[in-house]
Design a protein around this motif. Structure first.
Motif, PDB file in Angstrom:
ATOM      1  N   SER A 115       0.879  -1.169   0.000  1.00 38.20           N
ATOM      2  CA  SER A 115       0.000   0.000   0.000  1.00 38.20           C
ATOM      3  C   SER A 115       0.913   1.215   0.000  1.00 38.20           C
ATOM      4  O   SER A 115       2.123   1.086   0.250  1.00 38.20           O
ATOM      5  N   THR A 118       3.986   1.669   2.524  1.00 37.85           N
ATOM      6  CA  THR A 118       4.627   0.433   2.977  1.00 37.85           C
ATOM      7  C   THR A 118       6.141   0.590   2.933  1.00 37.85           C
ATOM      8  O   THR A 118       6.696   1.042   1.932  1.00 37.85           O
ATOM      9  N   GLU A 146       4.040   0.011   7.989  1.00 36.28           N
ATOM     10  CA  GLU A 146       3.491   1.199   7.338  1.00 36.28           C
ATOM     11  C   GLU A 146       4.154   2.440   7.948  1.00 36.28           C
ATOM     12  O   GLU A 146       4.518   2.445   9.115  1.00 36.28           O
TER      13      GLU A 146
END
Ligand SMILES: [Zn+2]
Length: 149
Positions: A115, A118, A146
């Motif tokens: 995502s 990341t 993250e």
């Protein structure tokens, strides 16, 4: 086959293997970074320095954008599986230099592991899936963390 023969970058001078690191150019006058390390002139239009130094770039970064290749690329792409399986591509912002470097995502990872934000690290893997290839390529391996944007 000796292991040493399988530890050669597919493009000479673009990255190192031990440790895995992309090689960029840095302008000593203004601090601008470049990748790939081609060209002799600083890309900063207000600089013009022509004495760039080759430096290893950050091995870590965060995903800036990503996608997967649903269609097999044309030659010289080497199919890694038969039938073809899509592979993921990530555009990664390097931790220190803040430049965006595109690359495939490491074996065993796909878009489901990515995502925006990341954390990833640079790794080197064989170009072909059977592991007998003499050439290595760089890939981005997700670290499962993250970073707040
Ligand atoms: Zn410069």
């Amino acid at each position: 086959m000796e292991l040493a023969q399988g530890r050669v970058p597919v493009i000479e001078g673009w990255f190192t293997v031990e440790p895995p690191a992309l090689l960029g150019r840095r302008c000593p006058a203004c601090g601008t970074y470049m990748f790939p390390p081609t060209g002799q002139w600083c890309p900063n239009p207000r600089c013009g320095c022509d004495d760039l130094e080759t430096v290893p770039l950050s091995r870590n970064g965060t995903v800036w954008s990503y996608t997967d290749a649903q269609y097999q690329p044309p030659a010289p792409y080497l199919p890694r599986t038969d039938p073809y399986e899509p592979f993921a591509i990530a555009a990664v912002e390097l931790e220190k230099e803040r430049m965006i470097i595109l690359g495939q995502v490491a074996d065993g990872y796909g878009v489901g592991d990515l995502s925006v934000g990341t954390r990833v690290e640079l790794v080197v893997e064989p170009l072909e899936s059977d592991g007998e290839a003499a050439k290595l390529v760089w890939r981005w391996r997700p670290l499962g963390e993250e970073v707040d944007q």
